[in-house]
Design a protein around this motif. Structure first.
Motif, PDB file in Angstrom:
ATOM      1  N   SER A   1       0.859  -1.183   0.000  1.00  0.00           N
ATOM      2  CA  SER A   1       0.000   0.000   0.000  1.00  0.00           C
ATOM      3  C   SER A   1       0.892   1.229   0.000  1.00  0.00           C
ATOM      4  O   SER A   1       1.800   1.348   0.821  1.00  0.00           O
ATOM      5  N   VAL A   2       0.643   2.128  -0.958  1.00  0.00           N
ATOM      6  CA  VAL A   2       1.435   3.357  -1.054  1.00  0.00           C
ATOM      7  C   VAL A   2       0.478   4.535  -0.947  1.00  0.00           C
ATOM      8  O   VAL A   2      -0.536   4.575  -1.638  1.00  0.00           O
ATOM      9  N   ARG A   3       0.790   5.468  -0.081  1.00  0.00           N
ATOM     10  CA  ARG A   3      -0.097   6.625   0.102  1.00  0.00           C
ATOM     11  C   ARG A   3       0.665   7.928  -0.112  1.00  0.00           C
ATOM     12  O   ARG A   3       1.816   8.040   0.305  1.00  0.00           O
ATOM     13  N   LEU A   4       0.003   8.851  -0.762  1.00  0.00           N
ATOM     14  CA  LEU A   4       0.626  10.147  -1.031  1.00  0.00           C
ATOM     15  C   LEU A   4      -0.110  11.224  -0.254  1.00  0.00           C
ATOM     16  O   LEU A   4      -1.340  11.300  -0.303  1.00  0.00           O
TER      17      LEU A   4
ATOM     18  N   GLU B   1       8.510  15.287  -4.705  1.00  0.00           N
ATOM     19  CA  GLU B   1       7.939  16.319  -3.835  1.00  0.00           C
ATOM     20  C   GLU B   1       7.022  15.672  -2.827  1.00  0.00           C
ATOM     21  O   GLU B   1       6.406  14.641  -3.121  1.00  0.00           O
ATOM     22  N   GLY B   2       6.881  16.303  -1.682  1.00  0.00           N
ATOM     23  CA  GLY B   2       5.881  15.881  -0.707  1.00  0.00           C
ATOM     24  C   GLY B   2       6.260  14.654   0.081  1.00  0.00           C
ATOM     25  O   GLY B   2       7.440  14.413   0.364  1.00  0.00           O
ATOM     26  N   ALA B   3       5.254  13.860   0.416  1.00  0.00           N
ATOM     27  CA  ALA B   3       5.492  12.721   1.309  1.00  0.00           C
ATOM     28  C   ALA B   3       4.756  11.479   0.837  1.00  0.00           C
ATOM     29  O   ALA B   3       3.689  11.560   0.232  1.00  0.00           O
ATOM     30  N   LEU B   4       5.357  10.356   1.191  1.00  0.00           N
ATOM     31  CA  LEU B   4       4.852   9.065   0.761  1.00  0.00           C
ATOM     32  C   LEU B   4       4.885   8.130   1.961  1.00  0.00           C
ATOM     33  O   LEU B   4       5.815   8.185   2.762  1.00  0.00           O
ATOM     34  N   TYR B   5       3.870   7.293   2.072  1.00  0.00           N
ATOM     35  CA  TYR B   5       3.865   6.284   3.134  1.00  0.00           C
ATOM     36  C   TYR B   5       3.802   4.931   2.455  1.00  0.00           C
ATOM     37  O   TYR B   5       3.030   4.751   1.495  1.00  0.00           O
TER      38      TYR B   5
END
Lengths: 348, 199
Positions: free
Chosen positions: A149-152, A170-174
């Motif tokens: 599971s990848v979340r932006l 850019e930004g963040a990823l989980y």
């Protein structure tokens, strides 16, 4: 003309004059800026055309199935008629599917013009050559073909080059790779994070990379050297330095990750598995009052929908309907049997 | 054409219906969003785009029980609420149809001076009028603006709407009535809200 007509006309004229003066005081409503209007029109039109095309294809497919009457014809027809997604056909392989989306999230193929972005909706495919961008309002949860599971988070830009390599600019990823996938890489201009069966967040700042490890182990590679981060570690990597700190596995630090988590499904799942799944999302642990209860919880199968309920409400519903009780304490869900001497709840 | 008919034409893939839908609703919805996100135009653009895309995806569920614009506003409110909760924003946006502008502001139209309180009342009144125009069906709001702000003749409005003179006249008459009734209702409700808040 009668007096009454004249009175009516005069009254109508007065009404109209009042209305006119009211409208003039307010002035003309401001129009939407032309550039914004053009951008949104393009995106909405593209989505609308794809939606119409999808419906038409589905109708034709249903009609073909009804008419064909033979499995052979259906087998021939399916590959020719299946919808190709929302946008123009994309040759690259599908690497993920959208699990959940909030706000505006777009996918843009590498060689496409800025106006060709697809607005992603739930269940839309994501292809290997597409950059996924979340705007100021968007968040997305993607299910990679390998199960991860990848979340932006908002304001992010990432590409799944393959199911095992994600580029983040850019930004963040989980990332939650679960227990079956290892070696998934997140590449950024400031370093690469490689997981070993884990849950972690990687966030780009202007000149730093922050990695927070919730479970498992993450290796952050810089200049061909790995820095190993264990659960509860927060690494801040800059051009010159690596600073290590601690982070809790639950709490507001993970709020956005929980916010975009896929809907919890409990129907047909054992109580124990359901609690594990919810706890995994929140970084909680599950503890049973005794070993026998843990065995019982694995044998209780839940039924029904919990759509729209907050995670803690789901826990409460699942545990209570199983004839048990629970409390959440310091990131731990403690499940126990109902105490016989517990005072009955007061009637409202 | 009724809103439901327009929705059906859209579902059927009618290009003209899309143009009508977009040109008719985008500016109104954009204003609606903009007023609720503290005037942040980037956010308003994203929210409007997301709302319209969700609307298209869910269009087959639209039953025509509410006006299409009302339905779009409901979807838009959800997007705005989601954005606020995701970003932890609590915006205090004084909105005409949601909050204060009062009947008093209306009655004091003639006495508007240049002091800050007058300016505030004028702004509130402006928002109220514009929101009422935005919620009128079809192009009625446009027709009223053309007639009473731009000073267009009925013939010119008929030409803009591609309808007969008689039809434009009738549309204006219905639009005036709808505006008056709608504005009175909104002003009453705003006054009630203001009284509750102050009392």
């Amino acid at each position: 003309m009668t007096d009454r007509d004249r009175r009516d006309r005069s009254s109508a004229g007065k009404d109209e004059a009042e209305l006119a003066s009211l409208l003039r005081i307010a002035g003309t409503r401001p129009g939407a800026p032309v550039e914004r209007s053009a951008r949104v029109r393009h995106a909405v039109h593209r989505h609308w055309r794809a939606d119409v095309r999808g419906r038409t294809v589905r109708r034709r497919w249903m009609a073909a199935v009804a008419l064909a009457g033979t499995a052979a014809l259906v087998l021939i027809a399916i590959p020719l008629m299946l919808p190709t997604g929302q946008g123009t056909p994309v040759a690259a392989a599908v690497v993920a599917t959208v699990d959940r989306v909030e706000g505006l999230v777009e996918a843009l193929a590498d060689r496409a013009g800025p106006g060709d972005a697809r607005t992603l909706v739930s269940d839309a495919p994501v292809h290997a050559d597409e950059w996924v961008t979340t705007g100021a309002t968007g968040r997305a949860a993607l299910r990679v073909t390998n199960g991860a599971s990848v979340r932006l988070d908002v304001g992010s830009r990432a590409r799944l080059s393959t199911a095992m390599v994600i580029e983040l600019t850019e930004g963040a990823l989980y990332v939650d790779t679960g227990s079956e996938v290892t070696g998934l890489e997140v590449r950024t201009p400031l370093g690469t994070a490689r997981d070993v069966g884990t849950q972690f967040e990687i966030r780009m700042h202007e000149s730093a990379l922050r990695v927070r490890v919730r479970t498992g182990v993450v290796e952050v590679w810089r200049d061909d050297r790995p820095i190993t981060a264990h659960p509860g570690t927060e690494l801040t990597v800059t051009d010159h330095d690596v600073v290590s700190g601690t982070v809790s596995s639950f709490g507001p630090e993970w709020g956005w990750v929980v916010g975009i988590a896929p809907e919890i499904q409990i129907d047909g799942r054992p109580l124990a598995a359901s609690l594990e799944a919810i706890s995994r999302e929140h970084g909680w642990r599950v503890r049973y009052a005794d070993a026998a209860l843990a065995v019982e919880a694995a044998a209780i199968v839940l039924h029904g929908s919990v759509a729209g309920l907050a995670p803690l409400e789901v826990v409460s519903v699942a545990v209570t309907t199983s004839g048990l009780e629970h409390r959440l304490q310091d990131g731990e869900i403690v499940v126990s049997r109902v105490r016989p001497d517990a005072a009955p709840e007061e009637e409202p | 054409m009724s809103d439901l008919a327009q929705a059906r034409r859209l579902i059927a893939g009618d290009e003209a219906a899309f143009e009508e839908f977009f040109s008719g609703y985008f500016p109104r919805l954009y204003r609606f969003a903009c007023a609720r996100v503290g005037g942040n135009e980037d956010v308003a653009e994203e929210i409007t785009q997301t709302t319209l895309i969700r609307a298209i995806t869910k269009l087959h569920t639209y039953r025509g029980e509410a006006a299409l614009f009302t339905w779009l506003c409901t979807l838009c409110r959800r997007e705005i609420a989601g954005w606020r909760s995701r970003t932890g924003r609590v915006l205090e946006v004084p909105l005409a149809e949601d909050h204060p502008p009062t009947r008093a502001a209306l009655e004091a139209l003639a006495t508007f001076g240049g002091d800050p309180e007058d300016e505030l009342r004028r702004r509130e009144l402006t928002e109220l009028v514009r929101a009422t125009l935005d919620h009128l069906p079809g192009r009625w709001g446009d027709a009223l603006e053309w007639r009473y702000i731009e000073g267009l003749s009925v013939s010119e409005i008929a030409a803009r709407l591609s309808v007969s003179y008689k039809a434009a006249e009738s549309l204006l008459s219905r639009a005036r009535r709808a505006f008056r009734d709608g504005f009175a209702l909104v002003a009453d409700s705003a006054t009630a809200v203001a009284s509750r808040e102050s009392g």
